[in-house]
Write an enzyme that holds these catalytic residues in place. Structure first.
Site, PDB file in Angstrom:
ATOM      1  N   LYS A 130       8.914  49.239  59.288  1.00 30.61           N
ATOM      2  CA  LYS A 130       7.439  49.670  60.111  1.00 30.61           C
ATOM      3  C   LYS A 130       7.436  51.073  60.106  1.00 30.61           C
ATOM      4  O   LYS A 130       6.782  50.982  59.569  1.00 30.61           O
ATOM      5  CB  LYS A 130       8.661  49.986  61.565  1.00 30.61           C
ATOM      6  CG  LYS A 130       9.163  48.416  61.800  1.00 30.61           C
ATOM      7  CD  LYS A 130       8.980  48.305  63.458  1.00 30.61           C
ATOM      8  CE  LYS A 130      10.344  49.081  63.963  1.00 30.61           C
ATOM      9  NZ  LYS A 130      12.049  49.170  63.644  1.00 30.61           N
ATOM     10  N   ARG A 156      11.442  48.046  73.245  1.00 30.76           N
ATOM     11  CA  ARG A 156      12.416  47.413  72.637  1.00 30.76           C
ATOM     12  C   ARG A 156      13.310  46.109  73.237  1.00 30.76           C
ATOM     13  O   ARG A 156      14.665  45.558  72.846  1.00 30.76           O
ATOM     14  CB  ARG A 156      13.641  48.113  72.603  1.00 30.76           C
ATOM     15  CG  ARG A 156      13.545  48.612  70.932  1.00 30.76           C
ATOM     16  CD  ARG A 156      14.348  49.398  70.454  1.00 30.76           C
ATOM     17  NE  ARG A 156      14.428  50.279  69.002  1.00 30.76           N
ATOM     18  CZ  ARG A 156      14.748  50.580  68.289  1.00 30.76           C
ATOM     19  NH1 ARG A 156      13.804  51.543  68.508  1.00 30.76           N
ATOM     20  NH2 ARG A 156      15.739  51.095  66.923  1.00 30.76           N
ATOM     21  N   ARG A 167      18.004  53.808  52.472  1.00 26.27           N
ATOM     22  CA  ARG A 167      17.087  54.511  52.858  1.00 26.27           C
ATOM     23  C   ARG A 167      17.943  56.161  53.254  1.00 26.27           C
ATOM     24  O   ARG A 167      18.703  56.656  52.901  1.00 26.27           O
ATOM     25  CB  ARG A 167      16.863  53.656  54.176  1.00 26.27           C
ATOM     26  CG  ARG A 167      16.156  54.873  54.782  1.00 26.27           C
ATOM     27  CD  ARG A 167      15.536  54.511  56.825  1.00 26.27           C
ATOM     28  NE  ARG A 167      15.677  53.849  56.675  1.00 26.27           N
ATOM     29  CZ  ARG A 167      16.193  53.335  58.907  1.00 26.27           C
ATOM     30  NH1 ARG A 167      14.769  52.737  58.362  1.00 26.27           N
ATOM     31  NH2 ARG A 167      16.910  53.396  59.314  1.00 26.27           N
ATOM     32  N   ARG A 192      20.364  58.870  57.095  1.00 27.08           N
ATOM     33  CA  ARG A 192      20.784  58.801  58.905  1.00 27.08           C
ATOM     34  C   ARG A 192      21.819  58.661  59.198  1.00 27.08           C
ATOM     35  O   ARG A 192      22.407  58.441  58.955  1.00 27.08           O
ATOM     36  CB  ARG A 192      19.702  57.765  59.123  1.00 27.08           C
ATOM     37  CG  ARG A 192      18.442  58.644  59.525  1.00 27.08           C
ATOM     38  CD  ARG A 192      17.001  57.456  60.607  1.00 27.08           C
ATOM     39  NE  ARG A 192      17.724  56.568  61.030  1.00 27.08           N
ATOM     40  CZ  ARG A 192      17.129  55.384  61.892  1.00 27.08           C
ATOM     41  NH1 ARG A 192      15.138  55.852  61.705  1.00 27.08           N
ATOM     42  NH2 ARG A 192      17.011  54.861  63.279  1.00 27.08           N
ATOM     43  N   ARG A 241      22.906  47.997  65.299  1.00 26.02           N
ATOM     44  CA  ARG A 241      21.156  47.203  65.562  1.00 26.02           C
ATOM     45  C   ARG A 241      20.273  46.549  65.588  1.00 26.02           C
ATOM     46  O   ARG A 241      19.680  46.204  66.091  1.00 26.02           O
ATOM     47  CB  ARG A 241      20.857  49.132  65.177  1.00 26.02           C
ATOM     48  CG  ARG A 241      20.904  49.967  65.831  1.00 26.02           C
ATOM     49  CD  ARG A 241      20.935  51.251  63.974  1.00 26.02           C
ATOM     50  NE  ARG A 241      19.660  51.141  63.310  1.00 26.02           N
ATOM     51  CZ  ARG A 241      19.753  51.183  62.639  1.00 26.02           C
ATOM     52  NH1 ARG A 241      21.018  51.939  61.379  1.00 26.02           N
ATOM     53  NH2 ARG A 241      18.202  52.497  62.312  1.00 26.02           N
TER      54      ARG A 241
HETATM   55  P1  AMP Z   1      14.725  53.754  65.119  1.00 26.59           P
HETATM   56  O1  AMP Z   1      14.187  54.891  64.536  1.00 26.59           O
HETATM   57  O2  AMP Z   1      13.423  53.230  65.941  1.00 26.59           O
HETATM   58  O3  AMP Z   1      15.213  52.759  64.381  1.00 26.59           O
HETATM   59  O4  AMP Z   1      15.900  54.385  66.325  1.00 26.59           O
HETATM   60  C1  AMP Z   1      16.670  55.818  66.009  1.00 26.59           C
HETATM   61  C2  AMP Z   1      17.504  55.105  67.974  1.00 26.59           C
HETATM   62  O5  AMP Z   1      17.279  55.375  68.409  1.00 26.59           O
HETATM   63  C3  AMP Z   1      17.813  53.190  68.089  1.00 26.59           C
HETATM   64  O6  AMP Z   1      18.892  52.961  67.263  1.00 26.59           O
HETATM   65  C4  AMP Z   1      17.900  53.862  69.609  1.00 26.59           C
HETATM   66  O7  AMP Z   1      19.361  54.235  69.864  1.00 26.59           O
HETATM   67  C5  AMP Z   1      16.901  54.810  69.487  1.00 26.59           C
HETATM   68  N1  AMP Z   1      15.406  54.146  69.829  1.00 26.59           N
HETATM   69  C6  AMP Z   1      14.993  54.747  69.848  1.00 26.59           C
HETATM   70  N2  AMP Z   1      13.792  53.588  70.351  1.00 26.59           N
HETATM   71  C7  AMP Z   1      14.179  53.168  70.905  1.00 26.59           C
HETATM   72  C8  AMP Z   1      13.812  52.282  72.167  1.00 26.59           C
HETATM   73  N3  AMP Z   1      12.627  52.035  72.818  1.00 26.59           N
HETATM   74  N4  AMP Z   1      14.406  52.004  73.463  1.00 26.59           N
HETATM   75  C9  AMP Z   1      15.945  52.190  73.465  1.00 26.59           C
HETATM   76  N5  AMP Z   1      16.496  53.021  72.570  1.00 26.59           N
HETATM   77  C10 AMP Z   1      15.872  53.439  71.693  1.00 26.59           C
END
Ligand code: AMP
Length: 224
Positions: free
Chosen positions: A17, A93, A130, A162, A173
């Site tokens: 993504k 989400r 990653r 990360r 996740r």
């Molecule tokens: P990502 O970089 O999109 O994988 O997001 C990293 C982390 O940020 C996720 O595992 C969540 O803890 C938090 N996060 C990001 N976007 C959201 C969202 N829309 N709703 C809730 N938590 C989020």
């Protein structure tokens, strides 16, 4: 001139993504709005939101809907996103976030929601290898590292794994994706907005598929 776009990209963690959203934001000349990047920025700046979010993020848990949607509402109310549109990455989400997003983008709505599909085994492999730049968020992998000594090719920042790319957090996740995010696929399908795209293959091939799907969807809306 390429018209802007109002686009949401769904997909499991590691489906590509982030990479695709950066490419699409350049193609359509619209901001890439990533809730994960925004939250990581809050954590880094130690804002009250960042302090509350950090431990949840490290464990792979979701941040409460109201906290995330307040941030998204503010960003999507700015002039650039209201004008040409946006590529929204990592949000919604949950169905509750999808409903809230509907209100935020009213009356313009969304043009299309892309579901980037990649088999879970491939996603696990990609996440384990990653690496990301701590400053600009550029993505690398152990197989395709930056040119010099884990220093970002784009901005010179440090390239690291990360905090939430540990095995437990990755599994959590992915479980949350199935439970909370996957229901959005039928929710957007019912609204005639969802297009599934095969996310395997080279980044160029995937971008071509997504751009093709967006063009087709636009023609469909024009004919209606
Ligand atoms: P990502 O970089 O999109 O994988 O997001 C990293 C982390 O940020 C996720 O595992 C969540 O803890 C938090 N996060 C990001 N976007 C959201 C969202 N829309 N709703 C809730 N938590 C989020």
């Amino acid at each position: 001139m390429i018209p802007g776009v109002r686009l949401v990209v769904l997909g499991k963690q590691g489906a590509g993504k982030g990479t695709q959203c950066v490419r699409l934001s350049h193609h359509y000349v619209v901001p890439h709005v990533s809730t994960g990047d925004m939250l990581r920025g809050e954590v880094k700046s130690k804002t009250p939101l960042g302090v509350r979010a950090q431990s949840l993020m490290d464990k792979g848990e979701l941040i409460p809907d109201e906290m995330v949607m307040e941030m998204v509402r503010a960003r999507l109310s700015e002039r650039d996103t209201r004008g040409r549109g946006f590529v929204l990455d990592g949000c919604p989400r949950t169905i509750a976030q999808g409903k809230e997003l509907d209100g935020i983008v009213h009356p313009f709505g969304l043009d299309i929601v892309i579901d980037l599909r990649v088999p879970t085994e491939l996603v696990m492999k990609r996440l384990a290898s990653r690496r990301v730049c701590v400053d600009c968020g550029a993505n690398y992998s152990t197989a395709a590292p930056p040119m010099v000594n884990w220093t970002c090719d784009v901005c010179g920042g440090e390239v690291v794994q990360r905090e939430d790319d540990t095995e437990e957090a990755i599994q959590r996740r992915l479980d949350l994706y199935e439970a909370e995010t996957a229901p959005l696929i039928s929710w957007y399908t019912e609204r005639d907005l969802l297009v599934s795209i095969n996310g395997t293959g080279s980044p160029d091939a995937v971008t071509r598929r997504v751009v093709g799907a967006i063009d087709t969807q636009r023609q469909k809306f024009r004919q209606e």
